[in-house]
Design a protein around this motif. Structure first.
Motif, PDB file in Angstrom:
ATOM      1  N   PRO A  54      11.322   6.565   6.992  1.00  0.00           N
ATOM      2  CA  PRO A  54      11.095   5.610   7.954  1.00  0.00           C
ATOM      3  C   PRO A  54      10.472   4.638   7.494  1.00  0.00           C
ATOM      4  CG  PRO A  54       9.671   7.578   8.232  1.00  0.00           C
ATOM      5  CD  PRO A  54      10.683   7.756   7.113  1.00  0.00           C
ATOM      6  N   VAL A  55      10.723   3.252   8.068  1.00  0.00           N
ATOM      7  CA  VAL A  55       9.849   1.958   7.643  1.00  0.00           C
ATOM      8  C   VAL A  55       8.470   2.172   8.537  1.00  0.00           C
ATOM      9  CG1 VAL A  55       9.895  -0.532   8.031  1.00  0.00           C
ATOM     10  CG2 VAL A  55      11.733   0.692   7.239  1.00  0.00           C
ATOM     11  N   PRO A  56       7.192   2.014   7.866  1.00  0.00           N
ATOM     12  CA  PRO A  56       5.981   1.942   8.786  1.00  0.00           C
ATOM     13  C   PRO A  56       5.884   0.833   9.257  1.00  0.00           C
ATOM     14  CG  PRO A  56       5.549   2.358   6.225  1.00  0.00           C
ATOM     15  CD  PRO A  56       7.196   1.948   6.475  1.00  0.00           C
ATOM     16  N   ASP A  57       5.046   1.223  10.378  1.00  0.00           N
ATOM     17  CA  ASP A  57       4.672   0.024  11.411  1.00  0.00           C
ATOM     18  C   ASP A  57       3.768  -1.037  10.579  1.00  0.00           C
ATOM     19  OD1 ASP A  57       5.557   1.398  13.578  1.00  0.00           O
ATOM     20  OD2 ASP A  57       3.650   2.141  14.199  1.00  0.00           O
ATOM     21  N   GLY A  58       4.209  -2.585  10.729  1.00  0.00           N
ATOM     22  CA  GLY A  58       3.587  -3.418  10.257  1.00  0.00           C
ATOM     23  C   GLY A  58       4.090  -3.602   8.839  1.00  0.00           C
ATOM     24  N   PRO A 108       0.801  -1.262  -0.005  1.00  0.00           N
ATOM     25  CA  PRO A 108       0.144   0.036   0.091  1.00  0.00           C
ATOM     26  C   PRO A 108       1.088   1.275   0.225  1.00  0.00           C
ATOM     27  CG  PRO A 108       0.071  -0.840   2.464  1.00  0.00           C
ATOM     28  CD  PRO A 108       1.015  -1.833   1.260  1.00  0.00           C
ATOM     29  N   GLN A 109       0.459   2.380  -0.185  1.00  0.00           N
ATOM     30  CA  GLN A 109       1.000   3.594   0.014  1.00  0.00           C
ATOM     31  C   GLN A 109       1.316   3.924   1.413  1.00  0.00           C
ATOM     32  OE1 GLN A 109       2.107   5.332  -2.379  1.00  0.00           O
ATOM     33  NE2 GLN A 109       2.261   7.542  -2.070  1.00  0.00           N
ATOM     34  N   ALA A 110       2.485   4.034   1.761  1.00  0.00           N
ATOM     35  CA  ALA A 110       3.143   4.184   3.285  1.00  0.00           C
ATOM     36  C   ALA A 110       2.772   5.543   3.533  1.00  0.00           C
ATOM     37  CB  ALA A 110       4.160   3.915   3.374  1.00  0.00           C
ATOM     38  N   ASN A 120      12.391  -9.077   4.986  1.00  0.00           N
ATOM     39  CA  ASN A 120      12.129 -10.283   5.879  1.00  0.00           C
ATOM     40  C   ASN A 120      11.326  -9.540   6.939  1.00  0.00           C
ATOM     41  OD1 ASN A 120      13.850  -8.835   7.867  1.00  0.00           O
ATOM     42  ND2 ASN A 120      15.750 -10.156   6.797  1.00  0.00           N
ATOM     43  N   GLU A 121      11.179 -10.173   8.048  1.00  0.00           N
ATOM     44  CA  GLU A 121      10.126 -10.127   8.786  1.00  0.00           C
ATOM     45  C   GLU A 121      10.874  -9.295  10.259  1.00  0.00           C
ATOM     46  OE1 GLU A 121       7.141 -13.152   9.131  1.00  0.00           O
ATOM     47  OE2 GLU A 121       8.222 -13.873   7.637  1.00  0.00           O
ATOM     48  N   SER A 122      12.004  -9.013  10.257  1.00  0.00           N
ATOM     49  CA  SER A 122      12.919  -8.311  11.266  1.00  0.00           C
ATOM     50  C   SER A 122      12.418  -7.076  11.437  1.00  0.00           C
ATOM     51  CB  SER A 122      14.428  -8.407  11.136  1.00  0.00           C
ATOM     52  OG  SER A 122      14.666  -7.511   9.885  1.00  0.00           O
ATOM     53  N   PRO A 123      12.682  -6.424  12.704  1.00  0.00           N
ATOM     54  CA  PRO A 123      12.183  -4.683  12.852  1.00  0.00           C
ATOM     55  C   PRO A 123      12.582  -4.132  11.527  1.00  0.00           C
ATOM     56  CG  PRO A 123      13.094  -5.851  14.740  1.00  0.00           C
ATOM     57  CD  PRO A 123      13.468  -7.197  13.802  1.00  0.00           C
ATOM     58  N   GLY A 124      14.046  -4.057  11.162  1.00  0.00           N
ATOM     59  CA  GLY A 124      14.296  -3.110   9.862  1.00  0.00           C
ATOM     60  C   GLY A 124      13.831  -3.896   8.619  1.00  0.00           C
ATOM     61  N   VAL A 125      13.087  -5.010   8.621  1.00  0.00           N
ATOM     62  CA  VAL A 125      12.587  -5.467   7.288  1.00  0.00           C
ATOM     63  C   VAL A 125      13.686  -6.003   6.285  1.00  0.00           C
ATOM     64  CG1 VAL A 125      10.163  -4.500   7.523  1.00  0.00           C
ATOM     65  CG2 VAL A 125      12.047  -3.267   5.984  1.00  0.00           C
ATOM     66  N   GLY A 126      14.900  -6.113   6.765  1.00  0.00           N
ATOM     67  CA  GLY A 126      16.065  -6.743   5.950  1.00  0.00           C
ATOM     68  C   GLY A 126      16.542  -5.707   5.068  1.00  0.00           C
ATOM     69  N   PHE A 127      16.129  -4.292   5.143  1.00  0.00           N
ATOM     70  CA  PHE A 127      16.791  -3.560   4.078  1.00  0.00           C
ATOM     71  C   PHE A 127      18.136  -3.106   4.459  1.00  0.00           C
ATOM     72  CE2 PHE A 127      17.244   1.225   3.512  1.00  0.00           C
ATOM     73  CZ  PHE A 127      17.268   1.344   2.075  1.00  0.00           C
ATOM     74  N   VAL A 137       9.413   4.473   0.269  1.00  0.00           N
ATOM     75  CA  VAL A 137       9.908   3.810   1.487  1.00  0.00           C
ATOM     76  C   VAL A 137      10.579   2.358   1.205  1.00  0.00           C
ATOM     77  CG1 VAL A 137       8.119   4.883   2.583  1.00  0.00           C
ATOM     78  CG2 VAL A 137       7.810   2.503   2.108  1.00  0.00           C
ATOM     79  N   PRO A 138      11.462   2.052   1.939  1.00  0.00           N
ATOM     80  CA  PRO A 138      12.335   0.807   1.546  1.00  0.00           C
ATOM     81  C   PRO A 138      11.719  -0.301   1.585  1.00  0.00           C
ATOM     82  CG  PRO A 138      13.313   2.281   3.441  1.00  0.00           C
ATOM     83  CD  PRO A 138      12.044   2.747   3.257  1.00  0.00           C
TER      84      PRO A 138
END
Length: 533
Positions: free
Chosen positions: A429-433, A377-379, A411-418, A406-407
């Motif tokens: 910023p990486v959005p929540d969820g 979705p649009q962050a 993966n499912e880590s807090p930083g989403v593997g970026f 946005v990045p």
């Protein structure tokens, strides 16, 4: 390592090496947001290089990289300081050469973004023009003498007037941000320098260029007023901006660039041509000009079978008239994500999945924007974190484009593997969820958007009717049917864009955008591919 899925169909014979672009599936990478290799919070070439196996696994043919050049940072890299270098944030020229070499080894083409309409205000030419109004560099931009009012009524696409003052009182033209002065292509030095830029990168093995603002470059020689003010019209720039866009001289530039590409077999040009008249857009893809020019009507159409049907049929007709394939677009770095545009939530996701099947069925070359295959979705980006000049120049009245930049969630880590562990905060910023959309999660899910895209691309490669065939378009109420024929087979893409179920004539089901499909019945916001027996 790329995720694993079940075996997929064997591809049909590919297009010839020189004509690969006619049916290629091109994946657009917003470099700054794709993969960060060194932990500085900024995507880079080494990060992209490490993710090339993912693109092969997904099934695309080429990648287009948004600008990688040293930049003033005013507009996401589209304010270029040096066209024959790499921004240190992303690496250096050797990193790009290594990327191209790896991509070639994996069977992928690499397309670079080139920005010929304007430079950065930090470009050596513009800095010299500020220092010496009578020097040769000043002739490479549009300057006007000091006066109380700007030379004409032209407006910036980013808001406000298209003219700003230099420290000595002159006016200079910028159809985008003030940090992006427009070049004057009537000076031969400009064209000569860009030809040198093309050759510089072609000599390093790239397979082509996406040309930014390809409908620009030349402006009315007399700088006459536009008959109307700029407004973001539905399909692009129309007659109200007749003095700033689509001047006839611009086509000579593309003939020159085409001649350069012809010296490097298998290379191509695709133009960003945002004009209201699709017949005019197609003229940029005549046999002696660019190989492709984007058809943006699907990207700018609402969720409506009539609008989608017209977008497809008019593009097919316009580009057939010049013998060029259509390059189809549903998303890019300048537009809100499809999931959000089409209603958001479960409805928007279902519609985005269905639209993706239409895109990948059509004859020609579909362009996928990184993250489209994840149904992102649009962050929501907090105002204080936004970087887009559209947001800032409009005083916040326009949200800007950060939300689609946005990045990438890997993966499912807090930083989403970026970025690697322990990295700096990402540049946006990486959005929540955001991890809910991650590649790692979707690759394990047989019903995910990622799985749908991968299976669609494999089927597209295996069935000549998809991508390389011919197509006819039919709209029956809320149901759009595109019938694709090629090499003795026919595949129908049927898309139900209405609120109720629709009855669909039989055929062998190849793929559906929803698991709720039953034989002969198509739920709302759903598409299927049917192979006619």
């Amino acid at each position: 390592m790329a995720p694993r899925l079940a075996a997929l169909p064997t591809p049909a014979a590919p297009a010839t090496e020189q004509d690969w672009w006619r049916t290629a599936v091109v994946y657009q990478v917003y470099l700054r947001s794709f993969a960060d290799s060194n932990g500085d919070g900024i995507g880079d070439l080494a990060g992209l290089r490490s993710r090339l196996p993912y693109l092969v696994w997904l099934g695309v043919d080429a990648l287009w990289i948004n600008p990688h050049y040293p930049s003033g940072g005013a507009d996401g890299g589209y304010d270029v300081v040096d066209y024959r270098a790499v921004d240190p944030d992303y690496g250096d020229v050797s990193d790009l050469e290594a990327l191209v070499a790896d991509a070639r080894h994996l069977g992928l083409k690499v397309i670079l973004d080139v920005v010929p309409n304007h430079t950065s205000d930090q470009h050596p030419w513009f800095r010299a023009a500020l220092e010496n109004p009578d020097g040769p560099e000043a002739k490479r931009y549009h300057f006007a003498p000091p006066s109380e009012e700007p030379p004409n009524n032209w407006r910036s696409l980013f808001g406000g007037p298209a003219w700003s003052r230099t420290p000595d009182g002159r006016w200079y033209l910028h159809l985008f941000a003030p940090e992006q002065p427009d070049l004057d292509w009537r000076d031969p030095a400009v064209g000569d320098d860009f030809e040198a830029t093309l050759r510089f990168w072609l000599d390093r093995g790239v397979s082509g260029f996406r040309v930014d603002v390809a409908y620009g470059l030349f402006k009315d020689a007399g700088l006459r007023d536009n008959p109307g003010a700029y407004s973001p019209t539905l399909f692009g720039h129309g007659p109200e901006q007749a003095m700033t866009w689509n001047q006839p001289e611009v086509h000579d530039v593309w003939r020159r660039w085409r001649a350069v590409c012809d010296e490097y077999p298998g290379t191509m040009l695709v133009g960003e041509v945002c004009l209201a008249d699709l017949d005019q857009v197609a003229l940029y893809s005549r046999p002696d000009e660019m190989h492709q020019s984007f058809s943006f009507r699907l990207l700018k159409s609402g969720w409506d079978a009539g609008a989608f049907g017209e977008a497809v049929s008019t593009a097919l007709d316009a580009f057939a008239a010049v013998g060029a394939p259509v390059s189809w677009v549903l998303g890019n770095h300048d537009k809100d994500r499809q999931v959000t545009r089409f209603g958001g939530g479960a409805v928007g996701t279902a519609r985005a999945r269905a639209a993706a099947l239409l895109l990948m069925a059509l004859p020609g070359s579909p362009y996928l924007y990184a993250g489209d295959e994840l149904a992102l979705p649009q962050a929501v980006v907090p105002d204080e974190a936004k970087r887009d000049p559209i947001f800032h120049r409009s005083g916040g009245a326009r949200a800007g484009r950060d939300g689609c930049r946005v990045p990438m969630p890997w993966n499912e880590s807090p930083g989403v593997g970026f970025s690697p562990d322990g990295a700096a905060d990402p540049w946006l910023p990486v959005p929540d969820g955001w991890a809910e959309h991650a590649v790692s999660r979707q690759s394990r899910d047989g019903g995910s958007a990622l799985t749908l895209h991968r299976r669609a691309l494999a089927l597209r490669a295996a069935h000549p009717a998809l991508g390389s065939g011919t197509a006819t378009v039919r709209v029956d109420g809320d149901v759009l049917t595109v019938t694709c024929t090629g090499d003795g087979e026919t595949v129908r893409c049927v898309l139900n864009m209405g609120p109720g179920t629709a009855l669909v004539p039989g055929g062998t089901l190849l793929l559906a955008s929803s698991t709720a499909v039953r034989p002969g019945v198509l739920p709302p916001d759903t598409a299927v591919w049917l192979l006619d027996d």
